[in-house]
Design a protein around this motif. Structure first.
Motif, PDB file in Angstrom:
ATOM      1  N   ASN A 195       0.864  -1.251   0.173  1.00  0.00           N
ATOM      2  CA  ASN A 195      -0.032   0.232  -0.007  1.00  0.00           C
ATOM      3  C   ASN A 195       0.623   1.239   0.029  1.00  0.00           C
ATOM      4  N   TYR A 196       1.868   1.363   0.771  1.00  0.00           N
ATOM      5  CA  TYR A 196       2.747   2.439   0.901  1.00  0.00           C
ATOM      6  C   TYR A 196       3.475   2.833  -0.517  1.00  0.00           C
ATOM      7  N   LEU A 197       4.133   1.571  -0.769  1.00  0.00           N
ATOM      8  CA  LEU A 197       4.860   1.841  -1.906  1.00  0.00           C
ATOM      9  C   LEU A 197       3.869   2.097  -3.064  1.00  0.00           C
ATOM     10  N   TYR A 198       2.970   1.389  -3.330  1.00  0.00           N
ATOM     11  CA  TYR A 198       2.127   1.376  -4.383  1.00  0.00           C
ATOM     12  C   TYR A 198       1.467   2.836  -4.625  1.00  0.00           C
ATOM     13  N   ASN A 199       0.887   3.277  -3.660  1.00  0.00           N
ATOM     14  CA  ASN A 199       0.359   4.730  -3.377  1.00  0.00           C
ATOM     15  C   ASN A 199       1.623   5.707  -3.777  1.00  0.00           C
ATOM     16  N   LEU A 200       2.718   5.595  -3.183  1.00  0.00           N
ATOM     17  CA  LEU A 200       3.789   6.656  -3.491  1.00  0.00           C
ATOM     18  C   LEU A 200       3.917   6.607  -5.109  1.00  0.00           C
ATOM     19  N   LEU A 201       4.107   5.453  -5.724  1.00  0.00           N
ATOM     20  CA  LEU A 201       4.482   5.197  -7.098  1.00  0.00           C
ATOM     21  C   LEU A 201       3.304   5.668  -7.827  1.00  0.00           C
ATOM     22  N   PHE A 202       2.039   5.310  -7.406  1.00  0.00           N
ATOM     23  CA  PHE A 202       0.760   5.865  -8.308  1.00  0.00           C
ATOM     24  C   PHE A 202       0.668   7.277  -8.235  1.00  0.00           C
TER      25      PHE A 202
ATOM     26  N   THR B   2     -10.082  11.252 -10.127  1.00  0.00           N
ATOM     27  CA  THR B   2     -11.419  10.980 -10.207  1.00  0.00           C
ATOM     28  C   THR B   2     -11.959   9.777  -9.924  1.00  0.00           C
ATOM     29  N   VAL B   3     -13.276   9.337 -10.264  1.00  0.00           N
ATOM     30  CA  VAL B   3     -13.963   8.108  -9.779  1.00  0.00           C
ATOM     31  C   VAL B   3     -13.340   7.115 -10.630  1.00  0.00           C
ATOM     32  N   VAL B   4     -13.142   7.416 -12.025  1.00  0.00           N
ATOM     33  CA  VAL B   4     -12.329   6.280 -12.888  1.00  0.00           C
ATOM     34  C   VAL B   4     -11.044   5.920 -12.226  1.00  0.00           C
ATOM     35  N   MET B   5     -10.456   7.057 -12.180  1.00  0.00           N
ATOM     36  CA  MET B   5      -8.875   6.780 -11.641  1.00  0.00           C
ATOM     37  C   MET B   5      -8.800   6.242 -10.368  1.00  0.00           C
ATOM     38  N   ARG B   6      -9.921   6.444  -9.377  1.00  0.00           N
ATOM     39  CA  ARG B   6      -9.835   5.573  -8.064  1.00  0.00           C
ATOM     40  C   ARG B   6     -10.324   3.909  -8.480  1.00  0.00           C
ATOM     41  N   ILE B   7     -11.092   3.725  -9.459  1.00  0.00           N
ATOM     42  CA  ILE B   7     -11.421   2.508  -9.721  1.00  0.00           C
ATOM     43  C   ILE B   7     -10.047   1.664 -10.320  1.00  0.00           C
ATOM     44  N   ILE B   8      -9.355   2.479 -11.285  1.00  0.00           N
ATOM     45  CA  ILE B   8      -8.268   2.019 -11.871  1.00  0.00           C
ATOM     46  C   ILE B   8      -7.234   1.709 -10.680  1.00  0.00           C
ATOM     47  N   HIS B   9      -7.092   2.783  -9.738  1.00  0.00           N
ATOM     48  CA  HIS B   9      -6.178   2.566  -8.736  1.00  0.00           C
ATOM     49  C   HIS B   9      -6.537   1.185  -8.002  1.00  0.00           C
ATOM     50  N   ALA B  10      -7.698   1.014  -7.573  1.00  0.00           N
ATOM     51  CA  ALA B  10      -8.099  -0.081  -6.602  1.00  0.00           C
ATOM     52  C   ALA B  10      -7.798  -1.343  -7.235  1.00  0.00           C
ATOM     53  N   VAL B  11      -8.036  -1.402  -8.519  1.00  0.00           N
ATOM     54  CA  VAL B  11      -8.099  -2.519  -9.408  1.00  0.00           C
ATOM     55  C   VAL B  11      -6.410  -3.019  -9.556  1.00  0.00           C
ATOM     56  N   ILE B  12      -5.594  -2.111 -10.014  1.00  0.00           N
ATOM     57  CA  ILE B  12      -4.244  -2.633 -10.040  1.00  0.00           C
ATOM     58  C   ILE B  12      -3.683  -2.768  -8.705  1.00  0.00           C
ATOM     59  N   PHE B  13      -4.117  -2.424  -7.875  1.00  0.00           N
ATOM     60  CA  PHE B  13      -3.418  -2.627  -6.207  1.00  0.00           C
ATOM     61  C   PHE B  13      -3.929  -4.132  -6.161  1.00  0.00           C
ATOM     62  N   GLU B  14      -5.197  -4.321  -6.204  1.00  0.00           N
ATOM     63  CA  GLU B  14      -5.565  -5.603  -5.758  1.00  0.00           C
ATOM     64  C   GLU B  14      -5.079  -6.754  -6.680  1.00  0.00           C
ATOM     65  N   LEU B  15      -4.697  -6.535  -7.956  1.00  0.00           N
ATOM     66  CA  LEU B  15      -4.178  -7.444  -8.910  1.00  0.00           C
ATOM     67  C   LEU B  15      -2.936  -7.691  -8.406  1.00  0.00           C
ATOM     68  N   GLY B  16      -1.965  -6.627  -7.901  1.00  0.00           N
ATOM     69  CA  GLY B  16      -0.635  -6.828  -7.497  1.00  0.00           C
ATOM     70  C   GLY B  16      -0.491  -7.733  -6.113  1.00  0.00           C
ATOM     71  N   LEU B  17      -1.631  -7.329  -5.572  1.00  0.00           N
ATOM     72  CA  LEU B  17      -1.665  -8.114  -4.046  1.00  0.00           C
ATOM     73  C   LEU B  17      -1.956  -9.585  -4.398  1.00  0.00           C
ATOM     74  N   LEU B  18      -3.054  -9.780  -5.242  1.00  0.00           N
ATOM     75  CA  LEU B  18      -3.405 -11.214  -5.559  1.00  0.00           C
ATOM     76  C   LEU B  18      -2.196 -12.092  -5.911  1.00  0.00           C
ATOM     77  N   VAL B  19      -1.226 -11.738  -6.617  1.00  0.00           N
ATOM     78  CA  VAL B  19      -0.038 -12.505  -7.287  1.00  0.00           C
ATOM     79  C   VAL B  19       0.570 -12.970  -5.818  1.00  0.00           C
ATOM     80  N   VAL B  20       0.752 -12.141  -5.149  1.00  0.00           N
ATOM     81  CA  VAL B  20       1.420 -12.699  -3.774  1.00  0.00           C
ATOM     82  C   VAL B  20       0.515 -13.477  -2.811  1.00  0.00           C
ATOM     83  N   THR B  21      -0.545 -13.338  -2.343  1.00  0.00           N
ATOM     84  CA  THR B  21      -1.255 -13.711  -1.514  1.00  0.00           C
ATOM     85  C   THR B  21      -1.889 -15.236  -1.998  1.00  0.00           C
ATOM     86  N   LEU B  22      -2.045 -15.257  -3.573  1.00  0.00           N
ATOM     87  CA  LEU B  22      -2.703 -16.706  -3.557  1.00  0.00           C
ATOM     88  C   LEU B  22      -1.922 -18.008  -3.290  1.00  0.00           C
ATOM     89  N   PRO B  23      -0.628 -17.960  -3.441  1.00  0.00           N
ATOM     90  CA  PRO B  23       0.152 -19.256  -3.314  1.00  0.00           C
ATOM     91  C   PRO B  23       0.329 -19.328  -1.811  1.00  0.00           C
TER      92      PRO B  23
END
Length: 139
Positions: free
Chosen positions: A52-59, A73-94
């Motif tokens: 979260n810290y690293l992603y928000n800083l870079l974003f 904007t609302v659209v940018m918030r949606i993009i922001h949230a989706v990219i964050f969660e996809l990155g987290l999914l890669v690590v948490t799934l295994p």
């Protein structure tokens, strides 16, 4: 842009409130003991806090470069949230699959449920956070 103390307050408050919501919901939704949901949620929370810290800083830096502002904007918030969660999914799934001793497919279903929860939660939390702790006009 936000200060380091503000980013730390944001990350910690996001994770604490998220844990308070996701552990009972996960226990009810998956029929898994609260301690197992708690371990998964806590480990994912620790990973997510750092991400979260690293992603928000870079974003924010990228957004400022591309648009000249860090106001979202609302659209940018949606993009922001989706990219964050996809990155987290890669690590948490295994991690979920290994900890619970389940297959990747079952872990994916569980992880997607967490992602859907956190997508909605992240959108609402960040919107509320920006209202409670607004950015300066010069951001």
């Amino acid at each position: 842009m936000r200060t380091t103390p503000d980013r730390i307050r944001h990350a910690i408050s996001f994770e604490v409130i998220g844990l308070l919501l996701v552990i009972p919901l996960g226990t009810i939704g998956f029929g898994i003991a609260a301690q197992h949901v708690g371990v998964i949620a806590l480990v994912a929370s620790l990973i997510a806090t750092l991400w979260n810290y690293l992603y928000n800083l870079l974003f924010d830096r990228a957004l400022k470069r591309w648009t000249g502002t860090v106001h979202k904007t609302v659209v940018m918030r949606i993009i922001h949230a989706v990219i964050f969660e996809l990155g987290l999914l890669v690590v948490t799934l295994p991690l979920i699959a290994i900890y619970l001793g389940i297959g990747l497919w079952q872990a994916l279903v569980m992880d997607i449920a967490f992602v859907v929860f956190y997508l909605i939660y992240a959108f609402a939390f960040n919107w509320a956070y920006d209202r409670i702790f607004p950015l300066p006009d010069t951001a």
